[in-house]
Design an enzyme around this catalytic site. Structure first.
Site, short mmCIF file in Angstrom:
data_model
loop_
_atom_site.label_atom_id
_atom_site.label_comp_id
_atom_site.label_asym_id
_atom_site.label_seq_id
_atom_site.Cartn_x
_atom_site.Cartn_y
_atom_site.Cartn_z
N LYS A 1 0.87 -1.18 0.00
CA LYS A 1 0.00 0.00 0.00
C LYS A 1 0.91 1.23 0.00
O LYS A 1 1.41 1.66 1.02
CB LYS A 1 -0.87 -0.04 1.27
CG LYS A 1 -2.25 0.58 1.16
CD LYS A 1 -2.27 2.05 0.88
CE LYS A 1 -1.89 2.91 2.04
NZ LYS A 1 -1.68 4.33 1.65
N GLU B 1 9.29 16.60 14.91
CA GLU B 1 9.79 16.42 13.55
C GLU B 1 9.05 17.37 12.62
O GLU B 1 7.81 17.34 12.56
CB GLU B 1 9.57 14.97 13.10
CG GLU B 1 10.13 14.71 11.73
CD GLU B 1 9.95 13.26 11.26
OE1 GLU B 1 8.84 12.72 11.41
OE2 GLU B 1 10.90 12.68 10.72
N GLU C 1 9.48 1.78 10.88
CA GLU C 1 10.55 2.76 10.68
C GLU C 1 9.87 4.13 10.69
O GLU C 1 9.13 4.46 9.76
CB GLU C 1 11.27 2.47 9.36
CG GLU C 1 12.69 3.02 9.33
CD GLU C 1 12.74 4.46 8.89
OE1 GLU C 1 12.82 5.34 9.78
OE2 GLU C 1 12.69 4.69 7.68
N CYS D 1 13.76 10.94 6.53
CA CYS D 1 13.80 10.68 7.97
C CYS D 1 15.22 10.79 8.51
O CYS D 1 15.42 10.92 9.72
CB CYS D 1 13.20 9.34 8.29
SG CYS D 1 13.91 7.99 7.32
N GLY E 1 6.78 5.44 8.04
CA GLY E 1 5.91 6.61 8.03
C GLY E 1 6.07 7.39 9.32
O GLY E 1 7.05 7.23 10.04
O1 TXE Z 1 2.50 10.00 6.97
P1 TXE Z 1 1.81 8.64 7.37
P2 TXE Z 1 1.90 11.46 6.92
C1 TXE Z 1 6.51 11.96 9.25
C2 TXE Z 1 6.69 13.41 8.92
C3 TXE Z 1 5.35 13.82 8.42
C4 TXE Z 1 4.47 13.01 9.33
C5 TXE Z 1 3.07 12.78 8.83
O2 TXE Z 1 6.98 14.13 10.10
O3 TXE Z 1 5.11 15.18 8.54
O4 TXE Z 1 5.13 11.79 9.47
O5 TXE Z 1 3.13 12.26 7.52
C6 TXE Z 1 -0.34 5.07 5.60
N1 TXE Z 1 -3.16 2.29 8.86
N2 TXE Z 1 6.95 11.07 8.18
O6 TXE Z 1 0.74 11.59 7.84
O7 TXE Z 1 0.38 8.82 7.71
C7 TXE Z 1 -0.40 6.18 4.58
O8 TXE Z 1 -1.46 5.99 3.69
C8 TXE Z 1 -2.28 1.90 7.94
C9 TXE Z 1 8.22 10.42 8.40
O9 TXE Z 1 1.69 11.82 5.52
O10 TXE Z 1 2.68 8.02 8.35
C10 TXE Z 1 0.97 6.05 3.94
O11 TXE Z 1 0.97 4.99 2.99
N3 TXE Z 1 -1.61 2.75 7.14
C11 TXE Z 1 8.42 9.32 7.45
C12 TXE Z 1 1.85 5.67 5.13
O12 TXE Z 1 0.96 5.20 6.13
C13 TXE Z 1 -1.82 4.06 7.32
C14 TXE Z 1 7.91 9.44 6.10
C15 TXE Z 1 2.69 6.79 5.70
O13 TXE Z 1 1.86 7.88 5.97
C16 TXE Z 1 -2.72 4.54 8.29
C17 TXE Z 1 6.64 10.11 6.04
C18 TXE Z 1 -3.42 3.59 9.08
N4 TXE Z 1 -4.29 3.94 10.02
C19 TXE Z 1 6.22 10.92 7.06
N5 TXE Z 1 -2.72 5.88 8.23
C20 TXE Z 1 9.73 8.57 7.53
N6 TXE Z 1 9.93 7.82 8.59
O14 TXE Z 1 10.53 8.62 6.61
C21 TXE Z 1 -1.85 6.25 7.27
N7 TXE Z 1 -1.32 5.15 6.69
#
Ligand code: TXE
Length: 483
Positions: free
Chosen positions: A172, A382, A247, A281, A225
């Protein structure tokens, strides 16, 4: 208008309920595509396709699965220019960065795990009177959930070891950046990957992502994420007793001692702060500089930040756009918070509106802030954008305390020519990875992941293959030998 569809059982398809979402080009802020918005029904279809493919795929010799992965890598490489253009358009990142980092690494990820699986082995323990050996078997169908900052790089970083180890995958990708995941699915089909081995379901996290985590047929989930989403995911997966790799975010310290290689430390610290618009990240977002060097370092760092060009990702600029309008608002709000907290903005601090087609794009100038204490929101949360704070320190112990003073613990960077100090400080830092006199140098054999709120589990090399396999112990008594 482009359309990105799911890829289930070897063929593209729409959502069962027909739902779609708009996809925007960050450089212009305009919609350029639609993507299927998956639900539980699509996840279920994908999980069933994957389960049907699993017996044959897992029974293949490792070398044959490796050949398939290498064929996928070849298919990406043949279309690398197209992949890079798509990644740049979808994320807002400079096209050269997409080509040189994201797409290049996606190819390497596939090739690396193709090679790694042929070298993967398990332990045996002999006697007295018994032989124990460990089987390392694939789980079955696993879920891979990936974010929008490095879409294809992180997608392949999970899928390649999962497939190499003999699992089938339901993936996904982020709903914000679906393009290269769809192209990857096409590349798999072109490369002859058997139907159902890889399935891609697009859609929103709380819908398709949540359904994937909850699906009873999915035994392990690998997620990259935000920490808030990771925490939620862990709460969903825990009562279902699923294996989980998380991660998550970082607030990474970059410690510069006065005896460092100055030019290199400045250049790499600027790169670490702003590469990919600060949306990695691993970015170094808190720079601590030994007081004797601070004024000189600050001036050079600010000059380096101001020299970066921001604009059309297709035009050779250093920085492109942030990946979503919502994220632009978040980053601009964080800069306002920094001002409210008493920070001095030394560079940037505002939205950029390039002339021409990108005037409404989601650009932010590289932003450098000083004068903030450790315990403020700017230094604790962050931001995940082109925003960095600078602060001086007096002693090694103070530098370590500052570096370790957040809830995160993903990576840290240390600049010094003192070998003993390099070892001492590296050990004292609470971080999954410490880079000494370099940043983001990645040997894919090394364990990758964070401590504290930066995650659970490790990816990379054998760690990834261990995550995607179940170890089972076989114990055999050897008659005639005393136990
Ligand atoms: O990411 P999400 P978001 C951090 C960064 C950013 C913050 C929010 O600070 O501003 O996170 O980002 C899926 N069940 N990072 O909200 O939600 C979503 O569809 C299952 C750090 O945009 O974490 C996507 O595919 N999956 C980071 C994925 O999770 C779910 C990189 C990541 O999105 C879900 C990105 C759920 N309930 C953001 N809700 C890094 N570590 O590199 C969302 N998703």
């Amino acid at each position: 208008m482009l359309t990105f569809r799911h890829f289930i059982g070897g063929a593209p398809c729409d959502s069962v309920d027909g739902a779609t979402l708009p996809v925007y080009e960050p450089a212009t802020g305009a919609q350029y595509a639609i993507v299927a918005d998956g639900s539980q029904a699509d996840i279920d279809a994908a999980a069933r396709a994957a389960a049907a493919a699993f017996p044959a795929w897992s029974a293949l010799p490792a070398a044959e699965r490796a050949s398939h992965l290498n064929a996928v890598a070849d298919a990406i490489e043949r279309r690398a220019v197209e992949f890079a253009a798509a990644e740049s358009r979808d994320t807002g990142k400079p096209v050269a960065l997409a080509r040189g980092m994201d797409i290049a690494r996606a190819v390497v990820n596939c090739r690396f795990f193709a090679a790694a699986i042929t070298q993967f082995s398990s332990e045996s323990h002999t006697g007295p009177g018994t032989l124990n050996y460990t089987l390392r078997e694939p789980h079955g169908v696993v879920g891979c959930i990936t974010p929008w900052n490095l879409p294809l790089l992180l997608f392949t970083w999970k899928i390649a070891p999962a497939l190499a180890a003999g699992n089938c995958v339901v993936a996904k990708p982020s709903e914000l950046t679906p393009a290269t995941a769809s192209m990857f699915a096409d590349a798999c089909a072109e490369a002859g990957l058997p139907a159902g081995v890889l399935n891609v379901v697009h859609g929103q996290g709380p819908r398709a992502g949540q359904a994937l985590v909850e699906h009873p047929g999915i035994t392990a989930i690998s997620f990259t994420g935000g920490t808030a989403t990771g925490t939620r995911l862990a709460a969903t997966a825990a009562p279902l007793l699923k294996k989980l790799s998380l991660e998550l975010g970082g607030k990474n310290p970059n410690i510069v001692f006065a005896d460092c290689d100055f030019e290199r430390a400045v250049a790499d610290s600027v790169r670490a702060a702003f590469l990919n618009q600060g949306q990695i990240c691993l970015c170094g977002s808190r720079v601590y500089v030994e007081r004797a060097l601070y004024p000189r370092f600050r001036d050079a760092f600010v000059a380096g930040a101001k020299a970066l060009t921001v604009g059309d990702p297709a035009d050779g600029n250093d920085l492109g756009a942030l990946t979503s309008g919502a994220h632009l608002d978040k980053v601009l709000a964080a800069i306002e918070t920094a001002r409210t907290e008493g920070g001095t903005v030394l560079a940037g601090g505002e939205r950029v509106r390039p002339a021409g087609r990108c005037a409404d794009g989601w650009f932010v100038a590289p932003t450098v802030i000083e004068g903030l204490p450790l315990d403020c929101r700017t230094n604790q949360e962050e931001i995940f954008g082109p925003v960095v704070t600078l602060a001086p320190f007096d002693t090694e112990a103070e530098a370590v305390a500052l570096a370790n003073g957040t809830r995160y613990g993903l990576v840290a960077t240390v600049w010094t020519r003192d070998l003993d100090r390099a070892h001492r400080v590296s050990r004292a830092l609470s971080a999954g990875i410490v880079w000494v006199n370099c940043w983001m140098v990645r040997d894919l054999r090394t364990p990758f992941g964070g401590v504290k709120a930066s995650g659970v589990g490790r990816e990379g090399g054998l760690e990834a293959l261990r995550f995607f396999t179940e170890p089972r112990n076989i114990c055999i008594r050897i008659a005639g030998e005393s136990e």
